[in-house]
Design a protein around this motif. Sequence first.
Motif, PDB file in Angstrom:
ATOM      1  N   LYS A   1       0.999  54.622  83.920  1.00  0.00           N
ATOM      2  CA  LYS A   1      -0.372  53.721  83.567  1.00  0.00           C
ATOM      3  C   LYS A   1      -0.350  52.955  82.356  1.00  0.00           C
ATOM      4  O   LYS A   1      -0.676  51.871  81.979  1.00  0.00           O
ATOM      5  CB  LYS A   1      -1.554  54.781  83.781  1.00  0.00           C
ATOM      6  CG  LYS A   1      -1.918  55.435  85.366  1.00  0.00           C
ATOM      7  CD  LYS A   1      -2.876  56.258  85.081  1.00  0.00           C
ATOM      8  CE  LYS A   1      -3.046  57.160  86.542  1.00  0.00           C
ATOM      9  NZ  LYS A   1      -4.126  57.855  86.478  1.00  0.00           N
ATOM     10  N   ARG A   2       0.038  53.585  81.210  1.00  0.00           N
ATOM     11  CA  ARG A   2      -0.025  53.331  79.996  1.00  0.00           C
ATOM     12  C   ARG A   2       1.030  51.692  79.879  1.00  0.00           C
ATOM     13  O   ARG A   2       0.775  50.873  79.125  1.00  0.00           O
ATOM     14  CB  ARG A   2       0.277  54.079  78.989  1.00  0.00           C
ATOM     15  CG  ARG A   2      -1.117  54.824  78.634  1.00  0.00           C
ATOM     16  CD  ARG A   2      -0.753  56.102  77.538  1.00  0.00           C
ATOM     17  NE  ARG A   2      -2.242  56.834  77.232  1.00  0.00           N
ATOM     18  CZ  ARG A   2      -1.857  57.821  76.730  1.00  0.00           C
ATOM     19  NH1 ARG A   2      -0.832  58.338  76.345  1.00  0.00           N
ATOM     20  NH2 ARG A   2      -3.010  58.540  76.508  1.00  0.00           N
ATOM     21  N   THR A   3       2.158  51.951  80.581  1.00  0.00           N
ATOM     22  CA  THR A   3       3.099  50.923  80.709  1.00  0.00           C
ATOM     23  C   THR A   3       2.504  49.847  81.267  1.00  0.00           C
ATOM     24  O   THR A   3       2.776  48.756  80.845  1.00  0.00           O
ATOM     25  CB  THR A   3       4.434  51.380  81.340  1.00  0.00           C
ATOM     26  OG1 THR A   3       4.986  52.595  80.707  1.00  0.00           O
ATOM     27  CG2 THR A   3       5.610  50.433  81.564  1.00  0.00           C
ATOM     28  N   LEU A   4       1.844  49.793  82.484  1.00  0.00           N
ATOM     29  CA  LEU A   4       0.979  48.972  83.029  1.00  0.00           C
ATOM     30  C   LEU A   4       0.113  48.082  82.038  1.00  0.00           C
ATOM     31  O   LEU A   4      -0.043  46.948  82.045  1.00  0.00           O
ATOM     32  CB  LEU A   4       0.632  49.473  84.276  1.00  0.00           C
ATOM     33  CG  LEU A   4       1.259  49.569  85.528  1.00  0.00           C
ATOM     34  CD1 LEU A   4       0.187  50.162  86.737  1.00  0.00           C
ATOM     35  CD2 LEU A   4       2.142  48.122  86.078  1.00  0.00           C
ATOM     36  N   GLU A   5      -0.686  49.078  81.259  1.00  0.00           N
ATOM     37  CA  GLU A   5      -1.495  48.397  80.433  1.00  0.00           C
ATOM     38  C   GLU A   5      -1.027  47.722  79.482  1.00  0.00           C
ATOM     39  O   GLU A   5      -1.466  46.534  78.963  1.00  0.00           O
ATOM     40  CB  GLU A   5      -2.328  49.388  79.733  1.00  0.00           C
ATOM     41  CG  GLU A   5      -3.336  50.186  80.802  1.00  0.00           C
ATOM     42  CD  GLU A   5      -4.259  51.207  80.324  1.00  0.00           C
ATOM     43  OE1 GLU A   5      -4.019  51.445  79.093  1.00  0.00           O
ATOM     44  OE2 GLU A   5      -4.815  51.959  81.029  1.00  0.00           O
ATOM     45  N   ALA A   6       0.376  48.209  78.910  1.00  0.00           N
ATOM     46  CA  ALA A   6       1.057  47.340  77.860  1.00  0.00           C
ATOM     47  C   ALA A   6       1.414  46.251  78.160  1.00  0.00           C
ATOM     48  O   ALA A   6       1.700  45.076  77.487  1.00  0.00           O
ATOM     49  CB  ALA A   6       2.116  48.365  77.462  1.00  0.00           C
ATOM     50  N   LEU A   7       1.725  45.929  79.706  1.00  0.00           N
ATOM     51  CA  LEU A   7       2.260  44.712  80.257  1.00  0.00           C
ATOM     52  C   LEU A   7       1.199  43.787  80.549  1.00  0.00           C
ATOM     53  O   LEU A   7       1.408  42.678  80.610  1.00  0.00           O
ATOM     54  CB  LEU A   7       3.049  44.948  81.621  1.00  0.00           C
ATOM     55  CG  LEU A   7       4.356  45.719  81.447  1.00  0.00           C
ATOM     56  CD1 LEU A   7       4.794  46.099  82.886  1.00  0.00           C
ATOM     57  CD2 LEU A   7       5.170  44.503  80.809  1.00  0.00           C
ATOM     58  N   GLY A   8      -0.190  44.247  80.466  1.00  0.00           N
ATOM     59  CA  GLY A   8      -1.311  43.528  80.597  1.00  0.00           C
ATOM     60  C   GLY A   8      -1.839  43.564  81.849  1.00  0.00           C
ATOM     61  O   GLY A   8      -2.569  42.743  82.357  1.00  0.00           O
ATOM     62  N   LEU A   9      -1.561  44.508  82.800  1.00  0.00           N
ATOM     63  CA  LEU A   9      -1.655  44.446  84.156  1.00  0.00           C
ATOM     64  C   LEU A   9      -2.691  45.435  84.227  1.00  0.00           C
ATOM     65  O   LEU A   9      -2.736  46.870  83.822  1.00  0.00           O
ATOM     66  CB  LEU A   9      -0.379  44.983  85.041  1.00  0.00           C
ATOM     67  CG  LEU A   9       0.344  43.911  84.892  1.00  0.00           C
ATOM     68  CD1 LEU A   9       1.815  44.384  85.547  1.00  0.00           C
ATOM     69  CD2 LEU A   9       0.019  42.734  85.900  1.00  0.00           C
ATOM     70  N   ARG A  10      -3.860  45.204  84.800  1.00  0.00           N
ATOM     71  CA  ARG A  10      -5.163  45.912  85.208  1.00  0.00           C
ATOM     72  C   ARG A  10      -5.488  46.204  86.584  1.00  0.00           C
ATOM     73  O   ARG A  10      -6.065  47.139  87.094  1.00  0.00           O
ATOM     74  CB  ARG A  10      -6.356  45.653  84.548  1.00  0.00           C
ATOM     75  CG  ARG A  10      -6.229  45.493  83.197  1.00  0.00           C
ATOM     76  CD  ARG A  10      -7.289  44.975  82.140  1.00  0.00           C
ATOM     77  NE  ARG A  10      -7.017  44.809  80.783  1.00  0.00           N
ATOM     78  CZ  ARG A  10      -7.681  44.765  79.756  1.00  0.00           C
ATOM     79  NH1 ARG A  10      -9.167  44.804  80.154  1.00  0.00           N
ATOM     80  NH2 ARG A  10      -7.499  44.619  78.473  1.00  0.00           N
ATOM     81  N   LYS A  11      -5.172  45.026  87.348  1.00  0.00           N
ATOM     82  CA  LYS A  11      -5.782  45.096  88.957  1.00  0.00           C
ATOM     83  C   LYS A  11      -4.388  44.593  89.679  1.00  0.00           C
ATOM     84  O   LYS A  11      -3.678  44.122  89.340  1.00  0.00           O
ATOM     85  CB  LYS A  11      -7.013  43.961  89.189  1.00  0.00           C
ATOM     86  CG  LYS A  11      -8.207  44.212  88.329  1.00  0.00           C
ATOM     87  CD  LYS A  11      -8.856  42.976  88.385  1.00  0.00           C
ATOM     88  CE  LYS A  11     -10.203  43.404  87.599  1.00  0.00           C
ATOM     89  NZ  LYS A  11     -11.263  42.155  87.906  1.00  0.00           N
ATOM     90  N   ILE A  12      -4.562  45.180  90.882  1.00  0.00           N
ATOM     91  CA  ILE A  12      -3.762  44.761  91.953  1.00  0.00           C
ATOM     92  C   ILE A  12      -3.786  43.168  92.255  1.00  0.00           C
ATOM     93  O   ILE A  12      -4.722  42.645  92.149  1.00  0.00           O
ATOM     94  CB  ILE A  12      -3.974  45.538  93.190  1.00  0.00           C
ATOM     95  CG1 ILE A  12      -3.945  47.027  92.984  1.00  0.00           C
ATOM     96  CG2 ILE A  12      -2.860  45.152  94.527  1.00  0.00           C
ATOM     97  CD1 ILE A  12      -4.390  47.649  94.107  1.00  0.00           C
ATOM     98  N   SER A  13      -2.609  42.614  92.412  1.00  0.00           N
ATOM     99  CA  SER A  13      -2.402  41.342  92.657  1.00  0.00           C
ATOM    100  C   SER A  13      -2.466  40.379  91.487  1.00  0.00           C
ATOM    101  O   SER A  13      -2.307  39.103  91.301  1.00  0.00           O
ATOM    102  CB  SER A  13      -3.276  40.706  93.746  1.00  0.00           C
ATOM    103  OG  SER A  13      -2.961  41.277  94.930  1.00  0.00           O
ATOM    104  N   GLN A  14      -2.974  41.072  90.090  1.00  0.00           N
ATOM    105  CA  GLN A  14      -2.775  40.237  88.984  1.00  0.00           C
ATOM    106  C   GLN A  14      -1.368  39.944  88.367  1.00  0.00           C
ATOM    107  O   GLN A  14      -0.654  40.435  88.519  1.00  0.00           O
ATOM    108  CB  GLN A  14      -3.408  41.169  87.720  1.00  0.00           C
ATOM    109  CG  GLN A  14      -3.825  40.524  86.522  1.00  0.00           C
ATOM    110  CD  GLN A  14      -4.330  41.353  85.479  1.00  0.00           C
ATOM    111  OE1 GLN A  14      -4.379  42.566  85.782  1.00  0.00           O
ATOM    112  NE2 GLN A  14      -4.720  40.918  84.228  1.00  0.00           N
ATOM    113  N   VAL A  15      -1.238  38.701  87.932  1.00  0.00           N
ATOM    114  CA  VAL A  15      -0.165  38.307  87.580  1.00  0.00           C
ATOM    115  C   VAL A  15      -0.213  37.811  85.928  1.00  0.00           C
ATOM    116  O   VAL A  15      -1.144  37.336  85.535  1.00  0.00           O
ATOM    117  CB  VAL A  15       0.263  36.847  88.318  1.00  0.00           C
ATOM    118  CG1 VAL A  15       1.761  36.210  87.654  1.00  0.00           C
ATOM    119  CG2 VAL A  15       0.416  37.173  89.665  1.00  0.00           C
TER     120      VAL A  15
END
Length: 58
Positions: A20-34
């Motif tokens: 979850k923290r890795t996704l946040e570090a990439l800047g991703l929060r929602k499904i289908s977000q680019v």
Amino acid sequence: MATIKVKQIKSKIGYPIDQKRTLEALGLRKISQVVEVEDNPSIRGMIRKVRHLVTVID
């Protein structure tokens, strides 16, 4: 600098906190977000860690 476009394709619910923290570090929060991130070895490692939740867009 080269960049990579990363898209979240699956929910982070039910996965370990480090993913979850890795996704946040990439800047991703929602499904289908680019997001467009810099292409370097650390970012590639982050993408590899959550490869079941994201896809790389050309």
